[in-house]
Design an enzyme around this catalytic site. Structure first.
Site, PDB file in Angstrom:
ATOM      1  CG  ASP A  92      48.893  34.551  34.037  1.00  0.00           C
ATOM      2  OD1 ASP A  92      48.498  34.178  35.156  1.00  0.00           O
ATOM      3  OD2 ASP A  92      49.497  33.806  33.238  1.00  0.00           O
ATOM      4  CG  HIS A  93      45.201  36.914  39.961  1.00  0.00           C
ATOM      5  ND1 HIS A  93      46.143  37.552  40.734  1.00  0.00           N
ATOM      6  CD2 HIS A  93      44.012  37.188  40.535  1.00  0.00           C
ATOM      7  CE1 HIS A  93      45.558  38.165  41.740  1.00  0.00           C
ATOM      8  NE2 HIS A  93      44.257  37.976  41.643  1.00  0.00           N
ATOM      9  NE  ARG A  94      49.483  31.324  35.437  1.00  0.00           N
ATOM     10  CZ  ARG A  94      49.835  30.601  34.381  1.00  0.00           C
ATOM     11  NH1 ARG A  94      50.200  29.346  34.542  1.00  0.00           N
ATOM     12  NH2 ARG A  94      49.816  31.135  33.175  1.00  0.00           N
TER      13      ARG A  94
END
Length: 429
Positions: free
Chosen positions: A401-403
């Site tokens: 998850d790039h967040r």
């Protein structure tokens, strides 16, 4: 003597809807007969009774929401036996692999004015409809009004197939310029096509596990900005040691697979890079750092993928992990997994090594923030500084998850992981 039949331990589920009542007042029931059917967004489970007798009163109605300890029935017990501890609810007929807990709600973009009429198709309008949460979510997504759908299930319950039939019968109006109408959240729908025009077709029922896991996977894919980092680990020496352990393990009735070593290495990597063992806080501004290490693994079963969980993997050795992997995999294939067996994962591993492939993009099992994919290892020439030598290389596919995780951190995680797999002595640290 009258006895209350209550909802037993159903794991972490709360306020689960009663979708079907399986008995009537006056029915004679035996111990472990199913009396009601509950359904969450993950699984359907039949709740058995712990006492035999005659049903005197039903304390819930279809559509009511119940949790552990809620009274379901009043039973005139046969021979007035002392009620034993309530048995656990029957193992879910299907559960999502990859579907541990609900992902963060999608941040929907404002709908165009032209699509405002379609926005009326919401769960709020389905309040009196007899359908499961997953069917409601599917109907909302494809914009089918469940109030206008005839259910073909038990007691008129609306099934996914009923929604699909209703969808096919709808006349999809052409949008301006000949494009498709909006499918909700600004996403154009896939056109409905009558494939029988081109040749023979047959509708084949999907396994229930796929019906239930599908919406969870879709939810994760829409909510999580996925990125996949690919790398390779040299497992030449590790595999030699694994084969020695496996030879001895066979004599004791279990197997030692590469997955056991990867779980051990993953736990060490998670301790070094804690972000991969976290979840995004509901407010979106914080990470929830977890100090426990429960590793989920995708198990291939005749009905589809299921994700059992190795609890407290950091406290277990290779032998204990190997035995537990075998036991949970066997239960998954037999359909005997209980709800707790598939809950609480902090990180998931999906291995296709026994089948093949070179890499793939596993879908993050939200609310986890990463998942590791394994494909088949292969012998490849590797430069040792003087010459090319044959080494056994294991492909790694890390989706994240790039967040919560950026690319540099993902690369460092994979470097840590492949360093651990490349030198099995470090797994003992």
């Amino acid at each position: 003597m009258t006895v209350e039949v209550k909802v037993p331990d159903i794991g972490d589920f709360k306020d689960v809807p009663v979708v079907t009542i399986l008995v009537s007042v006056g029915d004679t029931i035996a111990v472990e007969d199913p009396v009601v059917e509950l359904e969450s967004d993950k699984a359907t489970m039949e709740v058995p009774t712990a006492v035999a007798g005659v049903v005197k009163e039903i304390k819930v109605a279809e559509g009511d929401r119940v949790s552990e300890g809620a009274v379901l029935l009043i039973v005139e017990a046969a021979d007035a036996p002392a009620a034993k501890d309530a048995p656990k609810a029957e193992a879910p007929k299907a559960a999502a692999p990859a579907a541990a807990a609900a992902a963060a709600p999608a941040a929907a973009a404002p709908a165009p004015a032209a699509a405002s009429a379609a926005a009326a198709v919401t769960d709020a309008g389905f309040s009196k409809v007899h359908a499961s949460p997953s069917v409601r979510a599917y109907a909302r997504r494809v914009e089918v009004d469940l109030n206008k759908v005839n259910g073909s299930g038990r007691k008129g319950r609306i099934l996914r197939e009923d929604v699909e039939k209703a969808l096919k019968s709808q006349v999809v109006p052409a949008a301006a310029g000949g494009g498709a109408v909006s499918g909700g959240m600004g996403i154009p729908p896939i056109p409905v096509i009558d494939f029988s025009k081109f040749g023979p077709v047959e509708d084949v029922e999907m396994p229930r596990i796929k019906k239930i896991s599908g919406p969870a996977l879709h939810r994760s894919w829409l909510n999580v900005p996925h990125v996949t980092h690919n790398d390779e680990a040299d497992i030449t020496e590790l595999d030699k040691y694994r084969k020695e352990m496996d030879t001895q393990a066979k004599e004791e009735g279990y197997r030692v697979t590469l997955l056991s070593f990867v779980i051990k290495a993953a736990v060490s990597a998670l301790k070094t890079h804690w972000e991969f063992n976290s979840s995004i806080h509901p407010d979106g501004d914080k990470l929830i750092r977890k100090s426990y290490y429960n590793i989920g693994f995708a198990a291939d079963t005749p009905n589809g993928l299921m994700v059992p969980v190795i609890k407290d993997a950091d406290r277990k050795g290779l032998v204990e992990i190997s035995k537990e992997l075998g036991e949970l995999s066997a239960k998954a294939r037999k359909g005997e997994l209980k709800g707790p067996d598939m809950q609480g994962a902090t990180f998931t591993i999906s291995s296709l090594g026994g089948i093949g492939g070179t890499s793939f993009t596993p879908i993050v099992n939200a609310p986890e923030v990463a998942i590791l994919g394994l494909t088949r290892s292969k012998i490849a020439p590797v430069w040792d500084g003087e010459q090319f030598v044959p080494r056994l290389m294991q492909p790694l596919s890390l989706s994240y998850d790039h967040r919560a995780v950026d690319g540099a951190l993902a690369a460092r995680f994979c470097v840590t992981l492949k360093t651990l797999l490349g030198d099995m002595r470090k797994l003992m640290w």
